[in-house]
Design a protein around this motif. Sequence first.
Motif, mmCIF file in Angstrom:
data_model
loop_
_atom_site.group_PDB
_atom_site.id
_atom_site.type_symbol
_atom_site.label_atom_id
_atom_site.label_comp_id
_atom_site.label_asym_id
_atom_site.label_seq_id
_atom_site.Cartn_x
_atom_site.Cartn_y
_atom_site.Cartn_z
ATOM 1 N N ASP A 27 -78.642 -39.981 82.035
ATOM 2 C CA ASP A 27 -77.623 -40.655 82.851
ATOM 3 C C ASP A 27 -77.306 -39.759 84.061
ATOM 4 O O ASP A 27 -77.418 -38.536 83.986
ATOM 5 C CB ASP A 27 -76.364 -40.875 81.998
ATOM 6 N N ALA A 28 -76.896 -40.372 85.171
ATOM 7 C CA ALA A 28 -76.579 -39.599 86.372
ATOM 8 C C ALA A 28 -75.405 -38.644 86.151
ATOM 9 O O ALA A 28 -75.290 -37.614 86.810
ATOM 10 C CB ALA A 28 -76.257 -40.540 87.531
ATOM 11 N N HIS A 29 -74.524 -39.016 85.220
ATOM 12 C CA HIS A 29 -73.354 -38.183 84.932
ATOM 13 C C HIS A 29 -73.644 -37.242 83.764
ATOM 14 O O HIS A 29 -74.396 -37.594 82.858
ATOM 15 C CB HIS A 29 -72.150 -39.060 84.568
ATOM 16 N N HIS A 75 -71.165 -41.631 76.289
ATOM 17 C CA HIS A 75 -71.372 -40.176 76.329
ATOM 18 C C HIS A 75 -70.229 -39.338 76.906
ATOM 19 O O HIS A 75 -70.258 -38.122 76.795
ATOM 20 C CB HIS A 75 -72.729 -39.816 76.957
ATOM 21 N N GLY A 125 -74.753 -45.538 81.227
ATOM 22 C CA GLY A 125 -74.357 -46.202 82.470
ATOM 23 C C GLY A 125 -75.495 -46.992 83.098
ATOM 24 O O GLY A 125 -76.547 -47.218 82.484
ATOM 25 N N ASP A 130 -77.696 -45.119 86.177
ATOM 26 C CA ASP A 130 -76.902 -45.020 87.403
ATOM 27 C C ASP A 130 -77.440 -43.981 88.377
ATOM 28 O O ASP A 130 -76.876 -43.780 89.448
ATOM 29 C CB ASP A 130 -75.420 -44.757 87.075
HETATM 30 ZN ZN LIG Z 1 -73.224 -42.459 84.208
#
Ligand SMILES: [Zn+2]
Length: 350
Positions: A162-164, A125, A293, A251
């Motif tokens: 995702d955390a990001h 991503h 992740g 993540d």
């Molecule tokens: Zn991530």
Amino acid sequence: MKVTVIYSPEYLMHDTGKHPESPLRVKRSIEAIKKSEVYLKGLVRVKSPRRAEEDEIEEIHSRGLLEKVKNLSLKGGGVIAPETIVSKETYNVALLAAGGAIRGVEGSINGEDKRAFALIRPPGHHAERKRSKGFCIFNNVAIAAAKALKMGIRRILIMDWDAHHGDGTQKLFYSNPSVLYISIHQDGRTLYPGTGDIYDIGEYEGEGYTINIPLPPLSTGKIALRAMEEIAIPIIEQFKPHIILVSAGYDGHYLDDISDLMYTSNTYSRMMERIVKMANKYSYGRVVAVLEGGYHLKATPKSIVKTIEALAEKPVKYERNRTVTSKSLERKAELLIKKIKNVLSDYWSF
Ligand SMILES: [Zn+2]
């Protein structure tokens, strides 16, 4: 409902050396899946991916990037971006990762495998049209969305947990109203890649079709779920997607060192339960999750199994919650949610 897991041992051959994005992530995950109750009950089938064709990659990426990754692999490998490794086998494995996501979409649309989890690597991503970065080579979920568009689907949701922030995905569809991108991530002022602000909402015809929910560090699953319930769900109800793709990164788990989020494996089953409900209502049940992740070698496999249970609509056993949400964090989240609704009120009603 049966869930198809798309996996190949060839995914282990993208060699990153000493790196959090290691082959063990998917190896441990497929092992955990094969030991899970949902698998032993016959609700999961494992299928092989296919290799993406070069022209399928070029729906999203430049010829230049494709050649760059190919040539770097042919030369034996190198570093394509900070912390982003290409090894001898990477080009092949990246084609197989994109092909895994495509295979998920194809099976979901033709009705053969409505629910799929593409257990693939490298992740995707952060990859942009002309640039691999952030552990990502090709943008698998975007390539899969392009395939769905090609197959005539006009309303596609990409839900990214995702955390990001999925900056690559956001950029690729920023002006495209056929692809609704919703990301719940840790605030970019405190985490790579720094993007995903609430005021980034898309442009031209795509204005209002990018939704960013940047959570403060230490946010728990309770907060993520509340944001999903109050912002994402009403928008999905109005958009009525014909397929739902999930950029499923793990993540944000509290054991994962790479972010400051405090999700648990329950968080992922609960988020997927909500998505499945939406899919049953609007998308003929179609959901394709694509691994992004998730670096903790116990938390990631466990959370993936929880996601698959929710995809299978098997009643999920919740575990005792191991994280607590402070009052001050709840207040912060409340204000954030209010602010986001305000920013989006010209486009969606809440
Ligand atoms: Zn991530």
